[in-house]
Structure formats: structure tokens, C-alpha cells
Design a protein around this motif. Structure first.
Motif, PDB file in Angstrom:
ATOM      1  N   PRO A   1      27.199  52.501  50.874  1.00 22.31           N
ATOM      2  CA  PRO A   1      26.272  53.489  51.438  1.00 22.31           C
ATOM      3  C   PRO A   1      24.817  53.016  51.334  1.00 22.31           C
ATOM      4  CG  PRO A   1      27.696  54.476  49.733  1.00 22.31           C
ATOM      5  CD  PRO A   1      27.925  53.002  49.695  1.00 22.31           C
ATOM      6  N   PRO A   2      23.956  53.511  52.232  1.00 18.65           N
ATOM      7  CA  PRO A   2      22.544  53.125  52.158  1.00 18.65           C
ATOM      8  C   PRO A   2      21.968  53.468  50.779  1.00 18.65           C
ATOM      9  CG  PRO A   2      22.963  54.520  54.087  1.00 18.65           C
ATOM     10  CD  PRO A   2      24.229  54.469  53.298  1.00 18.65           C
ATOM     11  N   HIS A   3      21.013  52.693  50.345  1.00 18.20           N
ATOM     12  CA  HIS A   3      20.278  52.907  49.080  1.00 18.20           C
ATOM     13  C   HIS A   3      21.035  52.458  47.841  1.00 18.20           C
ATOM     14  CE1 HIS A   3      16.895  54.832  50.859  1.00 18.20           C
ATOM     15  NE2 HIS A   3      17.683  55.702  51.476  1.00 18.20           N
ATOM     16  N   TYR A   4      22.281  52.010  47.997  1.00 20.10           N
ATOM     17  CA  TYR A   4      23.032  51.646  46.785  1.00 20.10           C
ATOM     18  C   TYR A   4      22.988  50.129  46.549  1.00 20.10           C
ATOM     19  CZ  TYR A   4      24.435  56.317  45.802  1.00 20.10           C
ATOM     20  OH  TYR A   4      24.388  57.638  45.445  1.00 20.10           O
ATOM     21  N   LYS A   5      22.615  49.779  45.327  1.00 18.22           N
ATOM     22  CA  LYS A   5      22.403  48.378  44.941  1.00 18.22           C
ATOM     23  C   LYS A   5      23.443  47.971  43.900  1.00 18.22           C
ATOM     24  CE  LYS A   5      18.568  48.473  47.317  1.00 18.22           C
ATOM     25  NZ  LYS A   5      18.677  48.109  48.726  1.00 18.22           N
ATOM     26  N   LEU A   6      23.937  46.767  44.078  1.00 24.97           N
ATOM     27  CA  LEU A   6      24.989  46.270  43.163  1.00 24.97           C
ATOM     28  C   LEU A   6      24.384  45.881  41.817  1.00 24.97           C
ATOM     29  CD1 LEU A   6      27.866  45.310  42.577  1.00 24.97           C
ATOM     30  CD2 LEU A   6      27.294  43.154  43.734  1.00 24.97           C
ATOM     31  N   ILE A   7      24.833  46.556  40.759  1.00 26.08           N
ATOM     32  CA  ILE A   7      24.239  46.282  39.436  1.00 26.08           C
ATOM     33  C   ILE A   7      25.178  45.516  38.506  1.00 26.08           C
ATOM     34  CG2 ILE A   7      24.842  48.523  38.338  1.00 26.08           C
ATOM     35  CD1 ILE A   7      21.856  48.313  37.203  1.00 26.08           C
ATOM     36  N   THR A   8      26.469  45.705  38.649  1.00 24.11           N
ATOM     37  CA  THR A   8      27.405  44.950  37.805  1.00 24.11           C
ATOM     38  C   THR A   8      28.821  45.075  38.355  1.00 24.11           C
ATOM     39  OG1 THR A   8      28.126  44.522  35.504  1.00 24.11           O
ATOM     40  CG2 THR A   8      27.973  46.816  36.153  1.00 24.11           C
ATOM     41  N   GLY A   9      29.675  44.200  37.898  1.00 25.23           N
ATOM     42  CA  GLY A   9      31.108  44.327  38.147  1.00 25.23           C
ATOM     43  C   GLY A   9      31.798  44.674  36.842  1.00 25.23           C
ATOM     44  N   LEU A  10      33.093  44.899  36.911  1.00 26.55           N
ATOM     45  CA  LEU A  10      33.890  45.179  35.718  1.00 26.55           C
ATOM     46  C   LEU A  10      35.320  44.733  35.992  1.00 26.55           C
ATOM     47  CD1 LEU A  10      33.954  46.769  32.876  1.00 26.55           C
ATOM     48  CD2 LEU A  10      35.151  48.507  34.188  1.00 26.55           C
ATOM     49  N   ALA A  11      35.819  43.833  35.144  1.00 19.59           N
ATOM     50  CA  ALA A  11      37.220  43.404  35.254  1.00 19.59           C
ATOM     51  C   ALA A  11      38.088  44.359  34.451  1.00 19.59           C
ATOM     52  CB  ALA A  11      37.363  41.983  34.723  1.00 19.59           C
ATOM     53  N   LEU A  12      39.251  44.688  34.995  1.00 15.35           N
ATOM     54  CA  LEU A  12      40.204  45.578  34.307  1.00 15.35           C
ATOM     55  C   LEU A  12      41.596  44.958  34.345  1.00 15.35           C
ATOM     56  CD1 LEU A  12      39.163  49.023  35.826  1.00 15.35           C
ATOM     57  CD2 LEU A  12      39.026  48.433  33.399  1.00 15.35           C
ATOM     58  N   GLY A  13      42.295  45.010  33.228  1.00 15.21           N
ATOM     59  CA  GLY A  13      43.654  44.463  33.193  1.00 15.21           C
ATOM     60  C   GLY A  13      44.155  44.386  31.765  1.00 15.21           C
ATOM     61  N   TYR A  14      45.093  43.489  31.558  1.00 17.52           N
ATOM     62  CA  TYR A  14      45.719  43.354  30.239  1.00 17.52           C
ATOM     63  C   TYR A  14      45.408  41.975  29.671  1.00 17.52           C
ATOM     64  CZ  TYR A  14      48.180  47.396  32.052  1.00 17.52           C
ATOM     65  OH  TYR A  14      48.458  48.631  32.590  1.00 17.52           O
TER      66      TYR A  14
END
Ligand SMILES: Cc1cc2nc3c(=O)[nH]c(=O)nc-3n(C[C@H](O)[C@H](O)[C@H](O)COP(=O)(O)O)c2cc1C
Length: 238
Positions: free
Chosen positions: A203-216
């Protein structure tokens, strides 16, 4: 839940940097995301949004991030010719926030300590560039995790949107931990926006600040590394 159980949950969460390929069931991911919505936010604005990639989308996203990483190796080495060329051709990382800047002098030793500690734990020598690149690249492979989240913050409510995203993310990581799902925040992914743009309608105005890995977590020794957690810095009263 007893306070001690809650403390144990908090202390059981740690950054996992190698995952088994086993998928996290969709209903478990849904439950984790559902818990995260209970995080508090500035004026209840919830000024963030998340994108979840699994399956084929994750495979494409990972390829794009690894490609971006490999292209950027000369820049990471601060090669002046590569830097000048990239600046002229628009080949610099296209992240919304600068992730490569020098840390403030008083914080830098903390960052160096965890970085050096991790590489020593892995037996990677300072001058072993190939091994360092492989470990850094593993970040962009999401450490082999079967699910990755990208976290975006509204640029009209910074710094509070970033703060609130942090509250949400810790809630989410603990919700994952409670279900036996490990995690590692991946700030490095914020270095590039284009891989996320290719896969999601942001969406407009949204900036990527971090990712997050999920799993085992896998049995890889990297997961035995422990970062230090000294007491909170308390300011002296006057
Ligand atoms: C916003 C954020 C971004 C992070 N990005 C990375 C990353 O890109 N790669 C990585 O290996 N660890 C990353 N980490 C993990 C931190 O290094 C880790 O939380 C810290 O060293 C404390 O260790 P612990 O999480 O095991 O307690 C990130 C953590 C946060 C909160």
C-alpha cells in the motif's frame, strides 16, 4: 500462566540462523498472526502491515534477495569503482531505509561484539571473505526458513510506526515461540525493496523496515550461539 513460565518463554526465544525445511502448518501461522494483532500501538493506529511468503512465492523472493545480495558484494566491500558505477547506473540498493550506515560510536562496540562472537562461534576467520559472504548470503536465503514475513511501516507516523512495528514483532515472535516455532528478525532484507515489490501489492506510504524468518531450528551449531543480554541500562537519578 505463571510469571516464571512467561519469563521462560521470553528467554527461550533467540535468533535462529538455520532452519529445517519443514513447513509451518498454515493454521499455526494464522494463529501466530492472530496473536500479533493484540499488540498495543500509538493511538491504536496499527501503523504497519506485513507480507507473508511461503511455498513458491518464498522461493522466488529468496532468489531475488540472493541475486541482490550477490550483486552488492563489491559495494559491501566499499569498492570505490563499484560504488561510483552503481551510483551512476542506479545500481545502489533500493531499500526504503539505509541499513549500511556506520553505527553511533557508543553503540558500535555492541554490534561488533555480537558480530565477532557469531563469526568466532562459526570458526570464520576475519580474512576468509568467501566464508563471510556465504554466511551473509544465508541471511538472504532466510536461513532456509519455510516462511518469511516482511514488515512495513507507515512513513507518515515515523518514528512511532517503527516503534509499534517492534512491539508487534516481539508479540509475534513470542506467539511463535509458544507454538514451538523459531524465528530470526532479518533487518538485512530492508536493504532492498524491489524483491518485495515484485511479489506484493504494497500500500502507498508503507516502507519496508525488516523481515522475519519463521520455522523450526535445525541442529546446525550456529543455533548454539548465544547473544549477551545484559541488564537494562538504567539512567542515574539526579
Ligand atoms: C529488527 C531486527 C533486525 C535484525 N536483523 C538481523 C539480520 O538481518 N540478521 C541476523 O542474523 N540477525 C538479525 N537480528 C537478530 C539480532 O542480531 C539479535 O536479536 C540480537 O543479536 C540478540 O540475539 P537474540 O535474538 O538471539 O536474543 C535482528 C534483530 C532485530 C530486532
Amino acid at each position: 500462566m505463571l510469571p516464571d513460565d512467561f519469563s521462560a518463554l521470553i528467554q527461550a526465544r533467540r535468533s535462529v540462523r538455520d532452519f529445517r525445511p519443514d513447513e509451518v502448518p498454515a493454521e499455526v501461522l494464522d494463529a501466530i498472526l492472530d496473536d500479533a494483532r493484540h499488540a498495543p500501538s500509538w493511538s491504536n493506529t496499527r501503523p504497519y502491515c506485513v507480507a507473508l511468503a511461503t511455498g513458491d512465492r518464498l522461493v522466488r523472493l529468496r532468489e531475488a534477495y540472493v541475486h541482490a545480495f550477490d550483486e552488492s558484494i563489491p559495494l559491501q566491500r566499499r569498492d570505490p569503482v563499484a560504488m561510483a558505477k552503481a551510483a551512476l547506473t542506479g545500481g545502489l540498493p533500493d531499500g526504503d531505509f539505509k541499513t549500511w550506515g556506520r553505527y553511533p560510536d557508543d553503540l558500535r562496540p555492541r554490534s561488533v561484539k555480537v558480530g565477532v562472537g557469531l563469526y568466532q562461534h562459526l570458526g570464520i576467520a576475519r580474512d576468509d571473505l568467501a566464508a563471510r559472504d556465504a554466511q551473509a548470503r544465508h541471511n538472504c536465503e532466510f536461513f532456509g526458513a519455510p516462511a518469511v514475513l516482511l514488515v512495513f511501516v507507515h512513513d507518515g507516523l515515523l518514528p512511532f510506526s517503527a516503534h509499534d512495528a517492534g512491539l508487534m514483532l516481539q508479540t509475534l515472535m513470542l506467539a511463535a515461540q509458544a507454538r514451538g516455532v523459531d524465528s530470526c528478525a532479518l533487518g538485512v532484507l530492508a536493504t532492498w525493496r524491489s524483491p518485495a515489490e515484485s511479489e506484493f501489492v504494497i500500500p502507498p506510504h508503507y516502507k519496508l523496515i525488516t523481515g522475519l524468518a519463521l520455522g523450526y531450528r535445525s541442529e546446525d551449531p550456529v543455533n548454539d550461539f548465544r547473544a549477551e543480554h545484559p541488564p537494562l541500562q538504567l539512567i542515574d537519578p539526579r
